[in-house]
Design a protein around this motif. Structure first.
Motif, PDB file in Angstrom:
ATOM      1  N   LEU A 137      22.539  -5.743 -32.613  1.00 32.89           N
ATOM      2  CA  LEU A 137      23.221  -5.782 -31.341  1.00 32.89           C
ATOM      3  C   LEU A 137      24.727  -6.064 -31.300  1.00 32.89           C
ATOM      4  CD1 LEU A 137      20.727  -8.462 -29.745  1.00 32.89           C
ATOM      5  CD2 LEU A 137      21.153  -6.157 -28.945  1.00 32.89           C
ATOM      6  N   ILE A 138      25.176  -6.479 -32.531  1.00 37.11           N
ATOM      7  CA  ILE A 138      26.485  -6.882 -32.896  1.00 37.11           C
ATOM      8  C   ILE A 138      27.152  -5.689 -32.993  1.00 37.11           C
ATOM      9  CG2 ILE A 138      28.365  -7.822 -34.551  1.00 37.11           C
ATOM     10  CD1 ILE A 138      26.464 -10.015 -35.118  1.00 37.11           C
ATOM     11  N   TYR A 139      26.912  -4.588 -33.702  1.00 39.12           N
ATOM     12  CA  TYR A 139      27.545  -3.309 -33.973  1.00 39.12           C
ATOM     13  C   TYR A 139      26.597  -2.152 -33.818  1.00 39.12           C
ATOM     14  CZ  TYR A 139      30.441   0.423 -35.951  1.00 39.12           C
ATOM     15  OH  TYR A 139      31.210   1.537 -36.238  1.00 39.12           O
ATOM     16  N   MET A 140      27.235  -1.084 -33.256  1.00 37.73           N
ATOM     17  CA  MET A 140      26.600   0.231 -33.162  1.00 37.73           C
ATOM     18  C   MET A 140      27.749   1.238 -33.072  1.00 37.73           C
ATOM     19  SD  MET A 140      23.372   0.707 -33.355  1.00 37.73           S
ATOM     20  CE  MET A 140      21.687  -0.004 -33.439  1.00 37.73           C
ATOM     21  N   PRO A 141      27.804   2.199 -34.145  1.00 34.90           N
ATOM     22  CA  PRO A 141      29.038   3.207 -33.992  1.00 34.90           C
ATOM     23  C   PRO A 141      29.031   3.676 -32.675  1.00 34.90           C
ATOM     24  CG  PRO A 141      27.011   4.056 -35.374  1.00 34.90           C
ATOM     25  CD  PRO A 141      26.786   2.472 -35.073  1.00 34.90           C
ATOM     26  N   GLN A 142      30.305   3.991 -32.173  1.00 30.81           N
ATOM     27  CA  GLN A 142      30.706   4.555 -30.912  1.00 30.81           C
ATOM     28  C   GLN A 142      30.680   6.175 -31.034  1.00 30.81           C
ATOM     29  OE1 GLN A 142      30.935   3.049 -27.837  1.00 30.81           O
ATOM     30  NE2 GLN A 142      30.436   1.082 -29.023  1.00 30.81           N
ATOM     31  N   THR A 143      29.624   6.699 -30.286  1.00 29.56           N
ATOM     32  CA  THR A 143      29.307   8.144 -30.375  1.00 29.56           C
ATOM     33  C   THR A 143      30.048   9.073 -29.120  1.00 29.56           C
ATOM     34  OG1 THR A 143      27.254   8.175 -29.573  1.00 29.56           O
ATOM     35  CG2 THR A 143      27.355   7.823 -31.737  1.00 29.56           C
ATOM     36  N   GLY A 191      24.007  18.049 -28.356  1.00 21.96           N
ATOM     37  CA  GLY A 191      24.638  16.937 -27.271  1.00 21.96           C
ATOM     38  C   GLY A 191      23.383  16.236 -26.565  1.00 21.96           C
ATOM     39  N   LEU A 192      22.488  16.816 -26.468  1.00 27.04           N
ATOM     40  CA  LEU A 192      21.399  15.908 -25.721  1.00 27.04           C
ATOM     41  C   LEU A 192      20.847  14.900 -26.781  1.00 27.04           C
ATOM     42  CD1 LEU A 192      18.812  18.644 -24.105  1.00 27.04           C
ATOM     43  CD2 LEU A 192      20.177  16.954 -22.948  1.00 27.04           C
ATOM     44  N   THR A 193      20.469  15.213 -28.081  1.00 31.59           N
ATOM     45  CA  THR A 193      20.263  14.031 -29.018  1.00 31.59           C
ATOM     46  C   THR A 193      21.407  13.093 -29.197  1.00 31.59           C
ATOM     47  OG1 THR A 193      19.142  15.873 -30.356  1.00 31.59           O
ATOM     48  CG2 THR A 193      19.476  13.834 -31.531  1.00 31.59           C
ATOM     49  N   ALA A 194      22.697  13.636 -29.048  1.00 37.15           N
ATOM     50  CA  ALA A 194      23.590  12.430 -29.264  1.00 37.15           C
ATOM     51  C   ALA A 194      23.728  11.477 -27.963  1.00 37.15           C
ATOM     52  CB  ALA A 194      25.051  12.943 -29.472  1.00 37.15           C
ATOM     53  N   ALA A 195      23.575  12.203 -26.903  1.00 34.94           N
ATOM     54  CA  ALA A 195      23.683  11.607 -25.512  1.00 34.94           C
ATOM     55  C   ALA A 195      22.438  10.488 -25.393  1.00 34.94           C
ATOM     56  CB  ALA A 195      23.741  12.588 -24.141  1.00 34.94           C
ATOM     57  N   THR A 196      21.462  10.993 -25.887  1.00 34.33           N
ATOM     58  CA  THR A 196      20.207  10.000 -25.812  1.00 34.33           C
ATOM     59  C   THR A 196      20.291   8.751 -26.521  1.00 34.33           C
ATOM     60  OG1 THR A 196      18.597  11.894 -25.437  1.00 34.33           O
ATOM     61  CG2 THR A 196      17.789   9.760 -26.087  1.00 34.33           C
ATOM     62  N   ARG A 197      20.848   8.899 -27.716  1.00 34.56           N
ATOM     63  CA  ARG A 197      21.128   8.003 -28.705  1.00 34.56           C
ATOM     64  C   ARG A 197      22.307   6.957 -28.091  1.00 34.56           C
ATOM     65  NH1 ARG A 197      22.881  10.742 -32.824  1.00 34.56           N
ATOM     66  NH2 ARG A 197      20.983  11.013 -33.716  1.00 34.56           N
ATOM     67  N   GLU A 208      24.192   7.172 -17.576  1.00 32.78           N
ATOM     68  CA  GLU A 208      23.637   8.514 -17.947  1.00 32.78           C
ATOM     69  C   GLU A 208      24.226   9.678 -17.832  1.00 32.78           C
ATOM     70  OE1 GLU A 208      19.889   8.736 -15.488  1.00 32.78           O
ATOM     71  OE2 GLU A 208      18.992   7.088 -16.545  1.00 32.78           O
ATOM     72  N   ALA A 209      25.664   9.790 -17.743  1.00 29.85           N
ATOM     73  CA  ALA A 209      26.370  10.826 -17.364  1.00 29.85           C
ATOM     74  C   ALA A 209      26.361  11.832 -18.510  1.00 29.85           C
ATOM     75  CB  ALA A 209      27.889  10.190 -17.192  1.00 29.85           C
ATOM     76  N   TRP A 210      26.495  11.217 -19.605  1.00 30.37           N
ATOM     77  CA  TRP A 210      26.372  12.432 -20.676  1.00 30.37           C
ATOM     78  C   TRP A 210      25.121  12.981 -20.748  1.00 30.37           C
ATOM     79  CZ3 TRP A 210      30.432  14.151 -22.533  1.00 30.37           C
ATOM     80  CH2 TRP A 210      31.647  13.296 -22.897  1.00 30.37           C
ATOM     81  N   ASN A 211      23.883  12.363 -20.571  1.00 33.19           N
ATOM     82  CA  ASN A 211      22.408  13.217 -20.534  1.00 33.19           C
ATOM     83  C   ASN A 211      22.686  14.050 -19.248  1.00 33.19           C
ATOM     84  OD1 ASN A 211      21.914  10.626 -21.787  1.00 33.19           O
ATOM     85  ND2 ASN A 211      20.022  11.759 -21.779  1.00 33.19           N
ATOM     86  N   VAL A 212      22.960  13.759 -18.168  1.00 35.30           N
ATOM     87  CA  VAL A 212      23.225  14.611 -16.916  1.00 35.30           C
ATOM     88  C   VAL A 212      24.038  15.905 -17.239  1.00 35.30           C
ATOM     89  CG1 VAL A 212      24.064  14.913 -14.637  1.00 35.30           C
ATOM     90  CG2 VAL A 212      22.846  12.623 -15.381  1.00 35.30           C
ATOM     91  N   TYR A 213      24.820  15.590 -17.948  1.00 33.76           N
ATOM     92  CA  TYR A 213      25.779  17.155 -18.134  1.00 33.76           C
ATOM     93  C   TYR A 213      25.089  17.984 -19.158  1.00 33.76           C
ATOM     94  CZ  TYR A 213      29.142  19.708 -20.572  1.00 33.76           C
ATOM     95  OH  TYR A 213      29.765  21.103 -21.216  1.00 33.76           O
ATOM     96  N   PHE A 214      24.411  17.322 -20.190  1.00 37.65           N
ATOM     97  CA  PHE A 214      23.776  18.642 -21.247  1.00 37.65           C
ATOM     98  C   PHE A 214      22.742  18.903 -20.508  1.00 37.65           C
ATOM     99  CE2 PHE A 214      26.741  16.013 -24.271  1.00 37.65           C
ATOM    100  CZ  PHE A 214      27.350  17.197 -24.801  1.00 37.65           C
ATOM    101  N   TYR A 215      21.876  18.283 -19.735  1.00 31.80           N
ATOM    102  CA  TYR A 215      20.639  18.765 -19.112  1.00 31.80           C
ATOM    103  C   TYR A 215      21.032  19.573 -18.158  1.00 31.80           C
ATOM    104  CZ  TYR A 215      17.176  15.625 -21.044  1.00 31.80           C
ATOM    105  OH  TYR A 215      16.290  15.195 -21.805  1.00 31.80           O
ATOM    106  N   MET A 216      22.355  19.439 -17.400  1.00 29.80           N
ATOM    107  CA  MET A 216      22.939  20.484 -16.645  1.00 29.80           C
ATOM    108  C   MET A 216      22.954  21.755 -17.323  1.00 29.80           C
ATOM    109  SD  MET A 216      26.429  20.692 -14.723  1.00 29.80           S
ATOM    110  CE  MET A 216      27.388  20.575 -16.281  1.00 29.80           C
ATOM    111  N   ARG A 217      23.634  21.868 -18.638  1.00 31.57           N
ATOM    112  CA  ARG A 217      24.098  22.904 -19.338  1.00 31.57           C
ATOM    113  C   ARG A 217      23.011  23.593 -19.778  1.00 31.57           C
ATOM    114  NH1 ARG A 217      28.494  24.383 -17.094  1.00 31.57           N
ATOM    115  NH2 ARG A 217      30.565  23.415 -18.026  1.00 31.57           N
ATOM    116  N   LYS A 218      21.679  22.821 -20.000  1.00 30.89           N
ATOM    117  CA  LYS A 218      20.651  23.372 -20.517  1.00 30.89           C
ATOM    118  C   LYS A 218      19.946  24.328 -19.465  1.00 30.89           C
ATOM    119  CE  LYS A 218      16.042  22.385 -22.715  1.00 30.89           C
ATOM    120  NZ  LYS A 218      15.161  21.202 -23.042  1.00 30.89           N
ATOM    121  N   GLU A 219      20.009  23.718 -18.352  1.00 27.19           N
ATOM    122  CA  GLU A 219      19.607  24.425 -17.339  1.00 27.19           C
ATOM    123  C   GLU A 219      20.251  25.794 -16.856  1.00 27.19           C
ATOM    124  OE1 GLU A 219      18.032  23.453 -12.473  1.00 27.19           O
ATOM    125  OE2 GLU A 219      18.799  21.897 -13.865  1.00 27.19           O
TER     126      GLU A 219
END
Length: 328
Positions: A137-143, A191-197, A208-219
């Motif tokens: 909870l204290i630290y997670m690397p920013q992606t 991108g989808l993997t990184a956005a989910t993480r 969910e903005a990043w997920n929306v973007y990469f799902y859009m590109r997938k479609e």
């Protein structure tokens, strides 16, 4: 050295020191529990800790029954594995099988069933798994910066693909190897993997903005593949093809913009109106080619519709935006 290794080392040391401070025998067992509790994202860490703690309670309950009825013998541990593991799995805590085994084996090692011993195991669970959860909870690397780079890579691939499609319409004999299409698909998946993480690292108010973007590109990639199949039927150069090629030239630039510009959409509407005013095909060959080009336009309209609905700017520190904002 990865961040997960560093976090694991910190959680292990913290848990052992705390367990030793409260006087728990074999405090190193807390370090083992901490190692099992460290995960790659905050949400996954919380789920894992809850599952392992619950599994340990189930295992401890089963182990105590077996030890009370049959005594502290090695073959009783075999019975615990035989009956305890299926019970834990059926309880929905499969991830906690190893953690529960650590606790039950500690009780076996002490060869004593008492309230003090049982509370000691629960303290060990709280210290070991709690240390792992605290470090997570204290630290997670920013992606977000990495994801932003992947987005630029995807947009670059799309831009080249549209340039190639324009060239194909102007020169039907042109041969394109399609490597950018393969690269775009791989980049979208990354991108989808990184956005989910990234999404799982935000426990409160996830964006969910990043997920929306990469799902859009997938479609949209599926739409591009449909357009490429139709372009393979354009075996003759026509004025109609040149007009649509200009659309793809425009789109190759628009796709690099963060927002939906609408320029290609307006050009497409004009091209379709011109098509309606042109004379009908005079030969079967011209009819087939013009039909394929018209279908490309319809597929392009679908591509633009997807972009119009979902493409919005996503900053390195994402801000929540309505998904129906105008974008390209």
């Amino acid at each position: 050295m990865g961040f997960r290794v560093i976090k694991t080392a910190a959680a292990t040391l913290l848990s052992i020191l705390l367990a030793a401070a409260v006087g728990i025998p074999n405090a190193q067992s807390a370090g083992l529990l901490a190692i099992l509790g460290v995960e790659t994202t905050r949400k996954r860490s919380l789920r894992t800790i809850i599952a392992r703690f619950s599994a340990s309670l189930v295992g401890l309950f089963m182990g105590c029954i077996l030890f009370a009825l049959l005594g502290f013998h090695y073959w009783v541990l075999g019975l615990y594995v035989l009956f305890g593991f299926p019970l834990i799995v059926k309880s929905g805590f499969k991830e906690g099988i190893v953690t529960s085994s650590v606790i039950v084996f500690r009780v076996f090692g002490q060869a004593e069933l008492s309230l003090h011993v049982l509370l000691q195991q629960i303290e060990l669970l709280i210290i070991g798994l709690g240390s792992a959860g605290l470090v997570n909870l204290i630290y997670m690397p920013q992606t977000a910066g990495v994801i932003s780079g992947i987005r630029k890579e995807v947009d670059g691939y799309f831009s080249v693909i549209f340039k190639q499609m324009a060239t194909t319409l102007r020169e039907p004999s042109y041969v394109w190897d399609g490597k950018e299409l393969i690269g775009a698909n791989a980049a979208v998946q990354r991108g989808l993997t990184a956005a989910t993480r990234e999404l799982e690292n935000h426990v409160i108010h996830p964006d969910e903005a990043w997920n929306v973007y990469f799902y859009m590109r997938k479609e949209q990639l599926e739409s591009i593949q449909n357009m490429l199949q139709l372009l393979s039927q354009v075996y003759r150069q026509l004025p109609h093809g040149d007009m649509v090629a200009e659309l793809f030239d425009q789109l190759s630039g628009d796709v690099l913009a963060e927002e939906y510009t609408g320029r290609t959409e307006r050009l497409l509407e004009g091209v379709e109106q011109e098509f309606q005013q042109m004379e009908l095909p005079s030969t079967r060959e011209e009819f087939e080619v013009r039909s394929a080009i018209l279908q490309v336009c319809r597929e392009l309209a679908l591509y633009l519709k997807i972009a119009k609905q979902h493409k919005v700017p996503v900053e390195v520190k994402p801000i929540r935006r309505a998904l129906n904002s105008r974008g390209n």
